[in-house]
Design a protein around this motif. Structure first.
Motif, PDB file in Angstrom:
ATOM      1  N   THR A   1       5.212  -2.575   7.060  1.00  0.00           N
ATOM      2  CA  THR A   1       4.532  -1.782   6.045  1.00  0.00           C
ATOM      3  C   THR A   1       3.025  -1.880   6.242  1.00  0.00           C
ATOM      4  O   THR A   1       2.482  -2.943   6.521  1.00  0.00           O
ATOM      5  CB  THR A   1       4.905  -2.246   4.631  1.00  0.00           C
ATOM      6  N   HIS A   2       2.383  -0.744   6.114  1.00  0.00           N
ATOM      7  CA  HIS A   2       0.926  -0.661   6.243  1.00  0.00           C
ATOM      8  C   HIS A   2       0.335  -0.488   4.856  1.00  0.00           C
ATOM      9  O   HIS A   2       0.773   0.371   4.083  1.00  0.00           O
ATOM     10  CB  HIS A   2       0.550   0.523   7.124  1.00  0.00           C
ATOM     11  N   ASN A   3      -0.653  -1.319   4.524  1.00  0.00           N
ATOM     12  CA  ASN A   3      -1.269  -1.205   3.208  1.00  0.00           C
ATOM     13  C   ASN A   3      -1.985   0.129   3.079  1.00  0.00           C
ATOM     14  O   ASN A   3      -2.834   0.482   3.901  1.00  0.00           O
ATOM     15  CB  ASN A   3      -2.249  -2.348   2.966  1.00  0.00           C
ATOM     16  N   HIS A   4      -1.613   0.869   2.042  1.00  0.00           N
ATOM     17  CA  HIS A   4      -2.128   2.228   1.890  1.00  0.00           C
ATOM     18  C   HIS A   4      -2.151   2.559   0.408  1.00  0.00           C
ATOM     19  O   HIS A   4      -1.123   2.532  -0.258  1.00  0.00           O
ATOM     20  CB  HIS A   4      -1.222   3.204   2.645  1.00  0.00           C
ATOM     21  N   GLN A   5      -3.330   2.910  -0.122  1.00  0.00           N
ATOM     22  CA  GLN A   5      -3.455   3.152  -1.547  1.00  0.00           C
ATOM     23  C   GLN A   5      -3.832   4.571  -1.946  1.00  0.00           C
ATOM     24  O   GLN A   5      -3.721   4.910  -3.127  1.00  0.00           O
ATOM     25  CB  GLN A   5      -4.474   2.171  -2.134  1.00  0.00           C
ATOM     26  N   PRO A   6      -4.299   5.451  -1.026  1.00  0.00           N
ATOM     27  CA  PRO A   6      -4.590   6.831  -1.440  1.00  0.00           C
ATOM     28  C   PRO A   6      -3.361   7.552  -1.989  1.00  0.00           C
ATOM     29  O   PRO A   6      -2.235   7.054  -1.933  1.00  0.00           O
ATOM     30  CB  PRO A   6      -5.091   7.484  -0.146  1.00  0.00           C
ATOM     31  N   SER A   7      -3.597   8.768  -2.493  1.00  0.00           N
ATOM     32  CA  SER A   7      -2.559   9.482  -3.236  1.00  0.00           C
ATOM     33  C   SER A   7      -1.487  10.112  -2.347  1.00  0.00           C
ATOM     34  O   SER A   7      -0.467  10.559  -2.855  1.00  0.00           O
ATOM     35  CB  SER A   7      -3.202  10.571  -4.097  1.00  0.00           C
ATOM     36  N   ASN A   8      -1.723  10.191  -1.036  1.00  0.00           N
ATOM     37  CA  ASN A   8      -0.681  10.703  -0.155  1.00  0.00           C
ATOM     38  C   ASN A   8      -0.734   9.971   1.187  1.00  0.00           C
ATOM     39  O   ASN A   8      -1.547   9.051   1.376  1.00  0.00           O
ATOM     40  CB  ASN A   8      -0.780  12.223   0.008  1.00  0.00           C
TER      41      ASN A   8
END
Length: 555
Positions: A375-382
């Motif tokens: 899993t890659h840390n990703h916080q934007p909306s898409n």
């Protein structure tokens, strides 16, 4: 999960070179004819050269920001192609700033319209990176190691570069210009390079100007010499609706006279242009080019070339053929670019590319017969800027992709699954919520414009396994995920749009369709791509992972 025995590691070269026959598209009709496209996948801006044998053909194509980059395909007959290598690992090794720049997806940037040439025992690939300059890589074995890229001209706006080594050993380079960077376009320029092709020694000269004429958007030039004439073959008129020009001069610097030598005419094959003229040892001439099929990308066609008029008239009287007699060849084997994957080799299959420069924390093959994606840390909306998606090109107008995965979660919010990625995307994923998993259908339109994704709850699933340790235990979900691509209504050739429908199964036998269908959409300069995604919204959690056991591409 299946176990990988030691003999598989010993057989790695055989696994990576095994000839693959597609179940969904093969152009060889088995009767001495072929049907276009010869590659029904997005090998945009293809170029081809012939090796010293006279019938070993090597193709490369635009790879933009995807890695590995610059695919190398091989054929013995121009019809049956297989992926044998990549000329680039990451963009650009040896330059820390650029290496970092391409560590996040730079959609539509990077490697544009390469050319491949054989000269004096070396294979060369040149390309224009519109933001950084003209680059070159070379090798003496296309299936082996390629040297690190060299920037031969630094600057913005250079695209679509092609060298020509003249009979006297002098080297010339032709290129187009990107209006988005240079603020001018529709011109071609030629300059002299050092004999080794490593640096310019002359100033550029405008040799063709398509501004204000039907030849607008002239770009993608390829440089040749034949019977004392210098030839530049290039597309014009725009990507979806354009045509192929041939121009000739007695000097590399022009002036050039020109003619249209291939156009759609009364056929359904739009925008036939931009590619490679090939002369084989049997004194035959052929033209490899692309057709823009929107969501499917730019697929590869093969057309005969007739020089009897003194000009390279392509196809049938200047219109592209659908079915035709195959080129002569001493041997031929039906083989296609690989699609399905058992993930049994200790190397990533050649059909796969990442969305940005590869970081080993994205994932890697395992000794257990799986491909692991962390899993890659990703916080934007898409998901537009997720770099660790492992994706491949769509291989046909209609196909089914079925994957067996195990998703392991260490924390809430971690999710992974199967995705069809483009400017719009849809994905079927499992996401941890407490001690359970949610099966979600994620849909996003205009992802490149930072539009948020919608979530549809498909099912709530109990874990199929749980760790028995007290130290950071994970929970696991074994599941089969499927996507089907089909043509809506009358089909793509008649204006229909490709649609995707996802499905899932808990036992691999009975699949449940998701209600929604999704209309595929291309990416930035590339077709839609499908594969695996694994992300995490919590930067403090230990990574979860997706183990892909296999993926099968079928009708």
């Amino acid at each position: 999960m299946k176990r990988l025995i030691l003999t598989v590691f010993a057989a790695l070269p055989m696994l990576l070179s095994a000839q693959y026959k597609s179940q969904v598209w093969s152009p060889d009709n088995g009767d001495g004819t072929y049907t276009n496209p010869v590659i029904n996948a997005d090998y945009s801006d293809p170029d081809v050269c012939v090796g010293p044998s006279g019938e070993d053909y090597y193709m490369t194509a635009s790879s933009f920001q995807c890695t590995p980059g610059l695919p190398i395909l091989h054929s013995r007959d121009l019809v049956n192609w297989e992926i044998i290598n990549y000329a680039l690992d990451n963009l650009y090794e040896g330059d820390c700033k650029l290496l970092e720049h391409f560590s996040i997806p730079q959609h539509g940037n990077g490697v544009w319209a390469p050319s491949i040439r054989y000269h004096a025992g070396w294979y060369y690939i040149y390309w224009g990176d519109p933001d950084f300059g003209v680059y070159m890589v070379r090798t003496q074995d296309p299936a082996g190691h390629w040297e690190a890229p060299v920037c031969v001209i630094r600057g913005k706006g250079y695209i679509d570069t092609c060298p020509l080594w003249d009979d006297d050993g002098r080297c010339y380079l032709v290129n187009g210009w990107a209006n988005s960077r240079a603020k001018f376009a529709s011109v071609l320029t030629v300059r002299e390079m050092s004999p080794d092709g490593m640096k310019p020694i002359g100033q550029p000269v405008i040799v063709f100007d398509g501004n204000g004429t039907e030849n607008r958007t002239c770009e993608g030039p390829k440089f040749y010499k034949r019977d004392g004439w210098y030839w530049i073959l290039c597309p014009a008129g725009g990507v979806p609706d354009g045509f192929q020009l041939a121009m000739r001069s007695k000097s590399p610097y022009g002036p050039y006279e020109h003619k249209i030598v291939l156009a759609q005419g009364k056929t359904s094959i739009n925008g036939p242009h931009q590619g490679a003229w090939v002369h084989n040892k049997y004194n035959e001439d052929w033209f490899i080019h692309f057709q823009d099929k929107e969501a499917y990308g730019r697929v590869v066609h093969l057309n005969p070339v007739d020089w009897s008029s003194g000009w390279p008239v392509m196809g049938h009287n200047g219109e592209p053929v659908t079915t035709f007699a195959k080129p002569k060849a001493s041997s031929t084997t039906v083989v296609n670019p690989v699609e399905s994957d058992e993930f049994n080799a200790p190397a990533i299959g050649r059909q796969w590319q990442w969305q940005a420069n590869y970081d080993e924390k994205f994932g890697m093959p395992t000794a257990f017969g799986t491909m692991r994606i962390y899993t890659h840390n990703h916080q934007p909306s898409n998901l537009w800027l997720v770099p660790n998606m492992l994706l491949q090109k769509t291989p046909a107008d209609e196909f089914t992709a079925t994957a067996k995965i195990r998703f392991t979660s260490k924390a809430n919010g971690q999710m992974g699954g199967l995705i069809m990625m483009g400017l719009d995307y849809q994905a079927l994923v499992v996401r941890r919520l407490g001690k359970e998993f949610q099966l979600l259908l994620l849909t996003c339109r205009d992802a490149d414009k930072d539009k948020p994704q919608d979530e549809q709850l498909i099912a709530t699933l109990k874990p199929t396994a749980e760790d028995k340790t007290d130290y950071k235990p994970g929970i696991h979900e074994d599941i089969y995920l499927r996507l089907r691509v089909s043509n809506a209504e009358t089909g793509v050739a008649h204006g229909g749009k490709p649609v995707v429908r996802f499905a899932y199964s808990l036992n691999g036998k009975h699949f449940t369709d998701c209600d929604a269908t999704f209309q595929m959409r291309q990416g930035k300069w590339i077709g839609a791509k499908f594969g695996f995604v694994a992300v995490d919204s919590n930067p403090k959690s230990d990574r979860g992972w997706l183990d892909a056991d296999w993926i099968h591409i079928t009708k």
